[in-house]
Enzyme design. Structure first.
Site, PDB file in Angstrom:
ATOM      1  N   HIS A  21     -11.213  -6.487   7.817  1.00 55.13           N
ATOM      2  CA  HIS A  21     -11.886  -6.154   6.564  1.00 55.13           C
ATOM      3  C   HIS A  21     -13.141  -5.316   6.783  1.00 55.13           C
ATOM      4  CE1 HIS A  21      -9.588  -9.849   5.696  1.00 55.13           C
ATOM      5  NE2 HIS A  21      -9.501  -9.405   4.457  1.00 55.13           N
ATOM      6  N   GLU A  38       0.814  -1.206   0.000  1.00 56.69           N
ATOM      7  CA  GLU A  38       0.000   0.000   0.000  1.00 56.69           C
ATOM      8  C   GLU A  38       0.853   1.263   0.000  1.00 56.69           C
ATOM      9  OE1 GLU A  38      -2.444  -3.291   0.660  1.00 56.69           O
ATOM     10  OE2 GLU A  38      -0.670  -2.708   1.826  1.00 56.69           O
TER      11      GLU A  38
END
Length: 341
Positions: free
Chosen positions: A134, A65
């Site tokens: 998540h 990321e």
């Protein structure tokens, strides 16, 4: 603003179409992230883009990321308009340093010589039993950083229009997409999604180019008794709660948290004299606290009751108790009664 024929789309389809429209209009728009190319993204938001525009316009990135955001900084500085996907908002933290230290500051540190026309898209929030890794709602971490715009749509029409506006904006935008309502169907009256997506006006999405302006809230339900402030999935929860309990409440969909349409909020609260704030994220230091403070500062002499909040718990995200964690019908009912008492 140009609008063509409409088609009933869910939020994923609307977001996919926004990418397609902008990639056709502007060759500097590039789309990339983990699995967004050949596979089309874990939620299929970029499906078909690589096939149509090629591997130089839509491509996969390594599982990094920080690398994804960092390369976007360079691309944006040198004339491209990267639209990057962080696969889940929970994964954005390795890239947070790049966002805070580079993305948000570039315009200011270069005295406007360089801008950051980039969009950081990410699914956020719960609703898929994704557990602690998540399901997080970290929007407050970005609204606190000067130089970043933060957008959260609640319906397919806004999702497409806001994403196009974000891509065209010369400054960086964090674009959080509530995955609980990605594929429709959800109307807020149930503890879990129902099918199909109710065929309401917001699901009719024009085929062509149009924008929903950043920094402009929407009054999704007018009312006189109290003002309810919400965004993302919570807009549907709020609207359902006031209707089920027979309350003449004005429900405002913020759409963008930064810039915030404080004028619409202030006008509504001064009219109703009461305010309820709803967020999915944990309570402490959430964006709802900022909203409550702003309402207190600007509308104090018009308030007939303290500003109330309905939020997620101040705990790590509970996997097995996900649907209890969410603000739901019972908690909304109790909060509405309290603020009206």
């Amino acid at each position: 603003m140009t609008q063509g024929p409409t088609k009933t789309r869910n939020m994923i389809e609307a977001i996919n179409d926004a990418h397609r429209v902008m990639m056709e209009r502007d060759e500097t728009v590039v789309v990339y992230g983990e699995d967004v190319g050949y596979f089309g993204g874990v939620f299929r938001a970029t499906a078909g883009l690589q096939k149509q525009f090629g591997k130089t316009r839509c491509f996969d990135a390594p599982i990094s990321e920080g690398g994804i955001v960092g390369t976007a900084v360079g691309m944006a500085a040198y004339g491209l308009k990267p639209v990057i996907e962080i696969q889940f908002a929970d994964y954005i933290y390795p890239g947070y340093d790049q966002i805070v230290s580079e993305v948000a500051r570039m315009r200011y540190r270069t005295a406007g010589e360089w801008t950051m026309p980039m969009v950081i898209r990410s699914p956020y929030g719960g609703g898929i039993f994704g557990g602690q890794t998540h399901s997080q709602s970290p929007e407050a971490l970005f609204t606190h950083i000067a130089g970043i715009k933060t957008v959260i749509p609640s319906n397919p029409y806004d999702a497409k229009g806001l994403l196009i506006a974000a891509i065209e904006d010369p400054d960086p935008v964090v674009f959080f997409e509530p995955k609980r309502i990605y594929n429709g169907p959800f109307d807020g009256h149930h503890d879990r999604p129902v099918t199909p997506w109710s065929k309401r006006e917001e699901a009719e999405v024009p085929d062509g180019h149009y924008t929903v302006p950043l920094g402009k809230a929407a009054i999704v339900r007018p009312g006189e008794e109290l003002t309810v402030l919400a965004y993302g999935t919570m807009v549907h929860i709020a609207r359902a709660a006031v209707e089920e309990n027979g309350i003449d409440a004005e429900v405002i969909d913020l759409r963008t948290l930064v810039p915030l349409d404080i004028e619409t909020i202030e006008e509504s609260v001064k009219k109703t004299g009461r305010c309820l704030v709803v967020q999915e994220a944990t309570k402490t230091s959430g964006f709802g606290a900022e909203l409550a403070a702003l309402v207190q500062e600007r509308c104090f002499y018009h308030l007939e009751a303290p500003v109330e909040r309905v939020t997620g718990w101040d705990t790590p995200y509970p996997h097995a108790y996900e649907w209890i964690y969410f603000p739901g019908p019972l908690r909304m009912k109790n909060a509405l009664k309290k603020v009206l008492a």
